[in-house]
Design a protein around this motif. Structure first.
Motif, PDB file in Angstrom:
ATOM      1  N   ILE A   5      28.884  39.465  40.490  1.00 55.36           N
ATOM      2  CA  ILE A   5      28.657  38.608  39.332  1.00 55.36           C
ATOM      3  C   ILE A   5      29.783  38.764  38.317  1.00 55.36           C
ATOM      4  O   ILE A   5      30.295  37.784  37.776  1.00 55.36           O
ATOM      5  N   LEU A   6      30.186  40.010  38.057  1.00 51.17           N
ATOM      6  CA  LEU A   6      31.253  40.257  37.086  1.00 51.17           C
ATOM      7  C   LEU A   6      32.572  39.660  37.555  1.00 51.17           C
ATOM      8  O   LEU A   6      33.284  39.010  36.777  1.00 51.17           O
ATOM      9  N   ILE A   7      32.910  39.891  38.817  1.00 45.18           N
ATOM     10  CA  ILE A   7      34.174  39.361  39.337  1.00 45.18           C
ATOM     11  C   ILE A   7      34.156  37.835  39.333  1.00 45.18           C
ATOM     12  O   ILE A   7      35.140  37.194  38.961  1.00 45.18           O
ATOM     13  N   SER A   8      33.039  37.257  39.749  1.00 44.39           N
ATOM     14  CA  SER A   8      32.945  35.798  39.777  1.00 44.39           C
ATOM     15  C   SER A   8      33.037  35.218  38.377  1.00 44.39           C
ATOM     16  O   SER A   8      33.697  34.195  38.147  1.00 44.39           O
ATOM     17  N   GLY A   9      32.357  35.868  37.430  1.00 48.86           N
ATOM     18  CA  GLY A   9      32.416  35.410  36.045  1.00 48.86           C
ATOM     19  C   GLY A   9      33.826  35.485  35.501  1.00 48.86           C
ATOM     20  O   GLY A   9      34.312  34.575  34.820  1.00 48.86           O
ATOM     21  N   LEU A  10      34.508  36.572  35.820  1.00 51.48           N
ATOM     22  CA  LEU A  10      35.882  36.753  35.349  1.00 51.48           C
ATOM     23  C   LEU A  10      36.809  35.732  36.003  1.00 51.48           C
ATOM     24  O   LEU A  10      37.681  35.164  35.329  1.00 51.48           O
ATOM     25  N   ALA A  11      36.592  35.494  37.295  1.00 52.31           N
ATOM     26  CA  ALA A  11      37.403  34.494  37.991  1.00 52.31           C
ATOM     27  C   ALA A  11      37.222  33.122  37.361  1.00 52.31           C
ATOM     28  O   ALA A  11      38.189  32.391  37.126  1.00 52.31           O
ATOM     29  N   GLY A  12      35.976  32.771  37.076  1.00 52.92           N
ATOM     30  CA  GLY A  12      35.689  31.485  36.441  1.00 52.92           C
ATOM     31  C   GLY A  12      36.321  31.399  35.064  1.00 52.92           C
ATOM     32  O   GLY A  12      36.855  30.359  34.654  1.00 52.92           O
ATOM     33  N   LEU A  13      36.274  32.507  34.341  1.00 53.37           N
ATOM     34  CA  LEU A  13      36.829  32.561  32.991  1.00 53.37           C
ATOM     35  C   LEU A  13      38.332  32.313  33.004  1.00 53.37           C
ATOM     36  O   LEU A  13      38.850  31.472  32.259  1.00 53.37           O
ATOM     37  N   VAL A  14      39.034  33.056  33.867  1.00 51.82           N
ATOM     38  CA  VAL A  14      40.490  32.900  33.963  1.00 51.82           C
ATOM     39  C   VAL A  14      40.838  31.490  34.443  1.00 51.82           C
ATOM     40  O   VAL A  14      41.765  30.856  33.937  1.00 51.82           O
ATOM     41  N   PHE A  15      40.075  30.997  35.407  1.00 52.79           N
ATOM     42  CA  PHE A  15      40.263  29.646  35.928  1.00 52.79           C
ATOM     43  C   PHE A  15      40.105  28.640  34.800  1.00 52.79           C
ATOM     44  O   PHE A  15      40.922  27.730  34.632  1.00 52.79           O
ATOM     45  N   GLN A  68      46.785  39.887  56.075  1.00 50.92           N
ATOM     46  CA  GLN A  68      47.087  41.182  56.687  1.00 50.92           C
ATOM     47  C   GLN A  68      45.886  42.101  56.704  1.00 50.92           C
ATOM     48  O   GLN A  68      45.941  43.190  57.282  1.00 50.92           O
ATOM     49  N   ARG A  69      44.811  41.704  56.011  1.00 48.96           N
ATOM     50  CA  ARG A  69      43.675  42.578  55.886  1.00 48.96           C
ATOM     51  C   ARG A  69      42.546  42.170  56.823  1.00 48.96           C
ATOM     52  O   ARG A  69      42.308  40.996  57.047  1.00 48.96           O
ATOM     53  N   PRO A  70      41.797  43.132  57.366  1.00 47.48           N
ATOM     54  CA  PRO A  70      40.663  42.798  58.223  1.00 47.48           C
ATOM     55  C   PRO A  70      39.466  42.284  57.408  1.00 47.48           C
ATOM     56  O   PRO A  70      38.608  41.575  57.927  1.00 47.48           O
ATOM     57  N   ARG A  71      39.400  42.678  56.128  1.00 47.59           N
ATOM     58  CA  ARG A  71      38.286  42.276  55.288  1.00 47.59           C
ATOM     59  C   ARG A  71      38.750  42.225  53.844  1.00 47.59           C
ATOM     60  O   ARG A  71      39.768  42.809  53.491  1.00 47.59           O
ATOM     61  N   PRO A  72      37.980  41.517  52.969  1.00 50.30           N
ATOM     62  CA  PRO A  72      38.358  41.490  51.546  1.00 50.30           C
ATOM     63  C   PRO A  72      38.216  42.888  50.931  1.00 50.30           C
ATOM     64  O   PRO A  72      37.654  43.793  51.545  1.00 50.30           O
ATOM     65  N   MET A  73      38.710  43.004  49.701  1.00 47.90           N
ATOM     66  CA  MET A  73      38.700  44.322  49.069  1.00 47.90           C
ATOM     67  C   MET A  73      37.323  44.746  48.565  1.00 47.90           C
ATOM     68  O   MET A  73      37.036  45.926  48.460  1.00 47.90           O
ATOM     69  N   ILE A  74      36.467  43.782  48.239  1.00 51.88           N
ATOM     70  CA  ILE A  74      35.148  44.127  47.704  1.00 51.88           C
ATOM     71  C   ILE A  74      34.045  43.717  48.684  1.00 51.88           C
ATOM     72  O   ILE A  74      33.273  44.545  49.159  1.00 51.88           O
ATOM     73  N   GLU A  75      33.953  42.428  48.974  1.00 56.97           N
ATOM     74  CA  GLU A  75      32.919  41.927  49.886  1.00 56.97           C
ATOM     75  C   GLU A  75      33.297  42.300  51.336  1.00 56.97           C
ATOM     76  O   GLU A  75      34.454  42.586  51.621  1.00 56.97           O
ATOM     77  N   PRO A  76      32.315  42.295  52.232  1.00 52.73           N
ATOM     78  CA  PRO A  76      32.576  42.761  53.605  1.00 52.73           C
ATOM     79  C   PRO A  76      33.358  41.818  54.515  1.00 52.73           C
ATOM     80  O   PRO A  76      34.069  42.310  55.399  1.00 52.73           O
ATOM     81  N   VAL A  77      33.216  40.486  54.321  1.00 49.73           N
ATOM     82  CA  VAL A  77      33.911  39.564  55.220  1.00 49.73           C
ATOM     83  C   VAL A  77      34.549  38.398  54.475  1.00 49.73           C
ATOM     84  O   VAL A  77      34.085  38.009  53.407  1.00 49.73           O
ATOM     85  N   PHE A  78      35.602  37.861  55.088  1.00 47.30           N
ATOM     86  CA  PHE A  78      36.208  36.635  54.562  1.00 47.30           C
ATOM     87  C   PHE A  78      35.327  35.455  54.979  1.00 47.30           C
ATOM     88  O   PHE A  78      35.047  35.276  56.164  1.00 47.30           O
ATOM     89  N   GLN A  79      34.896  34.668  53.992  1.00 44.07           N
ATOM     90  CA  GLN A  79      34.072  33.493  54.284  1.00 44.07           C
ATOM     91  C   GLN A  79      34.991  32.305  54.564  1.00 44.07           C
ATOM     92  O   GLN A  79      35.189  31.438  53.710  1.00 44.07           O
TER      93      GLN A  79
ATOM     94  N   GLY B  22      43.460  33.181  44.124  1.00 43.08           N
ATOM     95  CA  GLY B  22      44.004  34.155  45.077  1.00 43.08           C
ATOM     96  C   GLY B  22      43.255  35.470  45.055  1.00 43.08           C
ATOM     97  O   GLY B  22      42.931  36.045  46.104  1.00 43.08           O
ATOM     98  N   LEU B  23      42.951  35.949  43.845  1.00 44.97           N
ATOM     99  CA  LEU B  23      42.240  37.215  43.731  1.00 44.97           C
ATOM    100  C   LEU B  23      40.780  37.065  44.175  1.00 44.97           C
ATOM    101  O   LEU B  23      40.195  37.997  44.726  1.00 44.97           O
ATOM    102  N   PHE B  24      40.209  35.875  43.940  1.00 43.89           N
ATOM    103  CA  PHE B  24      38.837  35.628  44.383  1.00 43.89           C
ATOM    104  C   PHE B  24      38.756  35.734  45.906  1.00 43.89           C
ATOM    105  O   PHE B  24      37.807  36.297  46.460  1.00 43.89           O
ATOM    106  N   TRP B  25      39.779  35.239  46.587  1.00 40.23           N
ATOM    107  CA  TRP B  25      39.826  35.322  48.049  1.00 40.23           C
ATOM    108  C   TRP B  25      40.069  36.763  48.504  1.00 40.23           C
ATOM    109  O   TRP B  25      39.400  37.276  49.389  1.00 40.23           O
ATOM    110  N   LEU B  26      41.017  37.408  47.868  1.00 43.75           N
ATOM    111  CA  LEU B  26      41.391  38.766  48.256  1.00 43.75           C
ATOM    112  C   LEU B  26      40.273  39.769  48.007  1.00 43.75           C
ATOM    113  O   LEU B  26      40.036  40.679  48.798  1.00 43.75           O
TER     114      LEU B  26
END
Lengths: 144, 143
Positions: A5-15, A68-79, B22-26
């Motif tokens: 929630i925090l990351i998504s909120g921050l992403a939306g804010l910066v966006f 280059q990564r097998p998975r994202p840094m926080i969530e478990p899989v790339f959607q 980009g960071l949202f994806w990463l």
């Protein structure tokens, strides 16, 4: 969950900050770009082009790094988007979107960001957009 | 081009948009496509969750408001369109983005960054239709 929630909120804010600073929340800036005829009268607004240059310039390296990564840094899989192939939905949908965009000068992100102005027009547009999205869901995703 | 055009605000704003996507994806492994995030918020609660979607959607006007409050940007004027056109435009954008699977953020910023062929086609189509549409409304119908 809280982290998401925090990351998504921050992403939306910066966006949202980016949309506002770049002028994307002003329909006349968008229409001024799409109006290529205005090049001949010296009234063309290239803003959207620079937004895409900045946007892709910043995003592409991050997407490349992610490859280059097998998975994202926080969530478990790339959607990864599941739709494959170029079909009539992609083309017709994009055309309808382009038509609506040309009529008003708003697309989803800027319209939502423009709600901050407290004016009636963005509210009416966003409500209509929500209705249009609901029509799609009722027509094409009846199971939901 | 228009007088007193400065490339810095759109370029810098674009960089913020790109960093966010980009960071949202990463970090989250999710596409920062506003039509999808907002669209899935409207239906029955998706398995993938609605709270993070709501947070993202609320962040958009909050960020715009913050930029205005900090005097980084002037309040944007509303569209000139009357209410019938606003409704028609909204319906088309809403239905079209869901049918087409994305918009300028999803297909444009994220899709092109991923070198997605679907997104390249989508962007070409909505840009072309956008240009033709504005030509018709501004230079054909307007007289």
């Amino acid at each position: 969950m809280v982290r998401a929630i925090l990351i998504s909120g921050l992403a939306g804010l910066v966006f949202g900050i980016g949309l506002q600073i770049s002028g994307m929340t002003d329909p006349s800036v968008i229409l001024g770009f799409l109006d290529l005829f205005a090049i001949s009268t010296g009234n063309w607004n290239p803003s959207l082009a620079f937004v895409l240059v900045g946007g892709l310039g910043a995003a592409a390296p991050l997407f490349a790094w992610a490859r280059q990564r097998p998975r994202p840094m926080i969530e478990p899989v790339f959607q990864h988007p599941t739709s494959k192939g170029i079909d009539w939905r992609l083309i017709l949908g994009s055309a309808l979107f382009g038509a609506g965009w040309a009529l008003v000068g708003y697309c989803p992100g800027p319209a939502l960001a423009a709600l901050s102005a407290g004016l009636a027009e963005p509210v009416l547009f966003v409500a209509s957009m929500a209705l249009g999205m609901t029509f799609y869901r009722l027509a094409f995703e009846p199971a939901s | 081009m228009i007088e007193d055009f400065s490339l810095w605000p759109p370029l810098f704003g674009g960089v913020l948009i790109g960093l966010s996507a980009g960071l949202f994806w990463l970090l989250m492994g999710r596409i920062a496509g506003v039509s999808g995030i907002f669209g899935r918020l409207l239906g029955p609660q998706p398995e993938s969750g609605w709270t993070w979607r709501l947070a993202f959607v609320l962040g958009l006007p909050l960020g715009a408001w913050l930029a205005m409050s900090l005097d980084w940007s002037e309040m944007a004027p509303p569209p000139h369109a009357g209410w019938p056109v606003l409704i028609a435009g909204g319906l088309l954008v809403g239905f079209g983005t869901r049918l087409g699977g994305g918009c300028t953020s999803g297909h444009g910023v994220c899709g092109l960054s991923r070198l997605s062929p679907r997104s390249i086609i989508a962007v070409l189509v909505f840009m072309a239709v956008g240009v033709v549409g504005v030509f018709i409304t501004r230079h054909v119908l307007a007289g």
